[in-house]
Design an enzyme around this catalytic site. Structure first.
Site, PDB file in Angstrom:
ATOM      1  N   HIS A   1      31.841 -24.065  51.223  1.00  0.00           N
ATOM      2  CA  HIS A   1      30.780 -23.424  50.434  1.00  0.00           C
ATOM      3  C   HIS A   1      29.465 -23.355  51.221  1.00  0.00           C
ATOM      4  O   HIS A   1      28.388 -23.377  50.648  1.00  0.00           O
ATOM      5  CB  HIS A   1      30.617 -24.145  49.093  1.00  0.00           C
TER       6      HIS A   1
ATOM      7  N   GLU B   1      28.598 -16.195  46.407  1.00  0.00           N
ATOM      8  CA  GLU B   1      27.312 -16.902  46.353  1.00  0.00           C
ATOM      9  C   GLU B   1      26.653 -16.922  47.730  1.00  0.00           C
ATOM     10  O   GLU B   1      27.295 -16.688  48.756  1.00  0.00           O
ATOM     11  CB  GLU B   1      27.531 -18.343  45.878  1.00  0.00           C
TER      12      GLU B   1
ATOM     13  N   HIS C   1      31.089 -21.626  35.903  1.00  0.00           N
ATOM     14  CA  HIS C   1      32.113 -21.435  36.944  1.00  0.00           C
ATOM     15  C   HIS C   1      33.504 -21.319  36.305  1.00  0.00           C
ATOM     16  O   HIS C   1      34.293 -20.445  36.655  1.00  0.00           O
ATOM     17  CB  HIS C   1      32.131 -22.631  37.901  1.00  0.00           C
TER      18      HIS C   1
ATOM     19  N   ASP D   1      33.545 -18.577  45.804  1.00  0.00           N
ATOM     20  CA  ASP D   1      34.091 -19.663  44.987  1.00  0.00           C
ATOM     21  C   ASP D   1      35.421 -19.182  44.435  1.00  0.00           C
ATOM     22  O   ASP D   1      35.513 -18.078  43.872  1.00  0.00           O
ATOM     23  CB  ASP D   1      33.193 -19.946  43.781  1.00  0.00           C
TER      24      ASP D   1
ATOM     25  N   HIS E   1      29.324 -17.428  50.639  1.00  0.00           N
ATOM     26  CA  HIS E   1      30.708 -17.901  50.463  1.00  0.00           C
ATOM     27  C   HIS E   1      31.299 -17.446  49.129  1.00  0.00           C
ATOM     28  O   HIS E   1      30.569 -17.094  48.198  1.00  0.00           O
ATOM     29  CB  HIS E   1      30.754 -19.430  50.538  1.00  0.00           C
TER      30      HIS E   1
ATOM     31  N   HIS F   1      37.898 -24.575  43.187  1.00  0.00           N
ATOM     32  CA  HIS F   1      36.569 -25.215  43.158  1.00  0.00           C
ATOM     33  C   HIS F   1      36.383 -26.026  41.874  1.00  0.00           C
ATOM     34  O   HIS F   1      35.673 -27.011  41.839  1.00  0.00           O
ATOM     35  CB  HIS F   1      35.508 -24.118  43.261  1.00  0.00           C
TER      36      HIS F   1
HETATM   37  N1  LIG Z   1      28.431 -25.860  45.320  1.00  0.00           N
HETATM   38  C1  LIG Z   1      28.869 -25.199  44.136  1.00  0.00           C
HETATM   39  C2  LIG Z   1      27.999 -25.426  42.958  1.00  0.00           C
HETATM   40  C3  LIG Z   1      28.082 -26.822  42.434  1.00  0.00           C
HETATM   41  O1  LIG Z   1      28.670 -27.676  43.038  1.00  0.00           O
HETATM   42  C4  LIG Z   1      27.410 -27.077  41.161  1.00  0.00           C
HETATM   43  C5  LIG Z   1      26.786 -26.058  40.489  1.00  0.00           C
HETATM   44  C6  LIG Z   1      26.114 -26.303  39.309  1.00  0.00           C
HETATM   45  C7  LIG Z   1      26.053 -27.562  38.788  1.00  0.00           C
HETATM   46  C8  LIG Z   1      26.663 -28.607  39.463  1.00  0.00           C
HETATM   47  C9  LIG Z   1      27.362 -28.369  40.648  1.00  0.00           C
HETATM   48  N2  LIG Z   1      27.997 -29.347  41.365  1.00  0.00           N
HETATM   49  C10 LIG Z   1      28.074 -30.659  41.162  1.00  0.00           C
HETATM   50  O2  LIG Z   1      27.362 -31.357  40.574  1.00  0.00           O
HETATM   51  C11 LIG Z   1      29.114 -23.731  44.380  1.00  0.00           C
HETATM   52  O3  LIG Z   1      29.414 -23.348  45.493  1.00  0.00           O
HETATM   53  O4  LIG Z   1      29.036 -22.962  43.438  1.00  0.00           O
END
Ligand SMILES: N[C@@H](CC(=O)c1ccccc1NC=O)C(=O)O
Length: 203
Positions: free
Chosen positions: A42, A167, A155, A48, A46, A52
């Site tokens: 990520h 994203e 998500h 998702d 990238h 994920h």
């Molecule tokens: N890195 C993630 C986003 C993510 O991990 C995330 C998004 C919103 C709230 C919490 C998250 N992750 C862990 O706490 C992504 O690529 O979308």
């Protein structure tokens, strides 16, 4: 015909989502230089994918190229402040196509050297609205489509409905309108996401 690069350059100073592994590039010298690269699935611009959120579903190798390449709308929400919800999205006059990129105020955050938690994000009712309108790819201009306070619902809704999420876009120089999107993720055989090169071609 104009081609606009909407990917961010990958380097060690690019902000990462908190907790994600950093990008490390070890340059190897020698007559035939080969560097060692470590990055997150990520990192930067990238995709998702269902893995994920621990869901079963396609990896990059399984995705139809048509889901990542083809007609695409850019919606300019850069003057809007606050969450991107159904009420905001439903105000759009044009018919909704299968690929939508949201240009928000987030694109400005790429000027910052560190991760900014104060980014604009999609709400659950916004996600449900996009799904109901037949969107198959949704893109946004920062490192997550969901608010950092989210529990994964946004998500999960999108990924369970079979959308892919693009994203980490840089849409600073992009006007609202219709384009062709060409988004080519690394062809990872099995992974929860993948870094991508993404460009828009003006029609
Ligand atoms: N890195 C993630 C986003 C993510 O991990 C995330 C998004 C919103 C709230 C919490 C998250 N992750 C862990 O706490 C992504 O690529 O979308």
């Amino acid at each position: 015909m104009k081609i606009i690069d909407i990917s961010v350059p990958l380097n060690e100073t690019l902000p990462v989502f908190p907790g994600d592994p950093p990008l490390v590039l070890a340059q190897q010298g020698g007559a035939f230089a080969v560097s060692s690269l470590s990055l997150a699935s990520h990192s930067g611009t990238h995709l998702d994918l269902p893995g994920h959120l621990g869901l079963d579903g396609p990896s990059v190798v399984d995705l139809p190229l048509e889901q990542m390449i083809g007609p695409c709308q850019v919606w300019d929400l850069s003057e809007h402040r606050g969450p991107i919800d159904e009420a905001l999205l439903a105000r759009r006059p044009e018919p909704v196509g299968p690929k939508v990129l949201l240009r928000t105020g987030n694109s400005r955050l790429w000027q910052e050297k560190t991760f900014c938690a104060d980014y604009q994000a999609l709400t659950a009712d916004g996600a449900a609205w996009l799904i109901s309108r037949g969107v198959r790819l949704i893109g946004i201009d920062y490192l997550s489509i969901e608010a950092p306070s989210g529990d994964g619902t946004v998500h999960r809704l999108l990924l369970e409905a079979g959308l892919i999420i693009l994203e980490g876009l840089d849409l600073r120089g992009v006007s609202a309108g219709s384009y062709e999107l060409i988004c080519l993720p690394l062809k990872l055989a099995s992974c929860d996401g993948a870094p991508c090169r993404a460009v828009l071609r003006s029609l």
